[in-house]
Design a protein around this motif. Structure first.
Motif: not given
Length: 161
Positions: A1-12
């Motif tokens: 879950m933490r991975f998805l959170f970081l993904l949605f912050i880092i990618v944009p």
């Protein structure tokens, strides 16, 4: 879950940085044009590959086979299409990888290999657990214990009618 959170912050954030860098090199209008061009090319490629994948799936179903690979490829096409419609060059690159047949089939093969290995590990663990339970049940049914010094603790209550 933490991975998805970081993904949605880092990618944009990375997408914005890349867009700004490209915009400073070629100009804002050219950058916007390039983003729109990749979206148009992606939609056309998505339509072509989607029809091709659907046709292969129908052929497999008509021959009595389950179109598993085509279903996974369809999921990859949907992900690729969504990524191509998202403004940015990094998501476009990943989206095009999902839409190009050779690369997509490589992804599907690797995913299948990963899931088969995970399933075999889970199945092996279940079989080992099942065999241990079966041994314990067999020992209990025979009235014995694996360890003769084992003490079984319990409560007993008698109910007379």
């Amino acid at each position: 879950m933490r991975f998805l959170f970081l993904l949605f912050i880092i990618v944009p954030v990375l997408e914005m940085w890349v867009l700004i860098q490209v915009g400073t090199q070629i100009g804002a209008l050219a950058t916007i044009g390039l983003v729109l061009l990749t979206a148009v090319i992606g939609i056309n490629l998505l339509r072509q590959q989607g029809i091709s994948t659907l046709w292969r799936a129908q052929q497999r179903m008509n021959s009595g086979e389950m179109p598993v690979q085509e279903m996974v490829e369809g999921l990859m096409l949907a992900i690729g299409g969504a990524l191509l419609l998202t403004p940015g060059f990094m998501t476009d690159a990943i989206g095009f990888c999902c839409l190009l047949p050779g690369i997509r089939q490589l992804f599907v093969a690797r995913l299948a290999k990963h899931f088969i290995l995970a399933q075999s590990r889970q199945s092996a663990g279940f079989q080992a657990d099942f065999s241990q339970r079966t041994d314990a049940q067999h020992t209990f049914q025979q009235g014995g214990h694996k360890d003769s010094n084992e003490t079984i603790d319990g409560d007993f209550e008698r109910h007379d009618p």
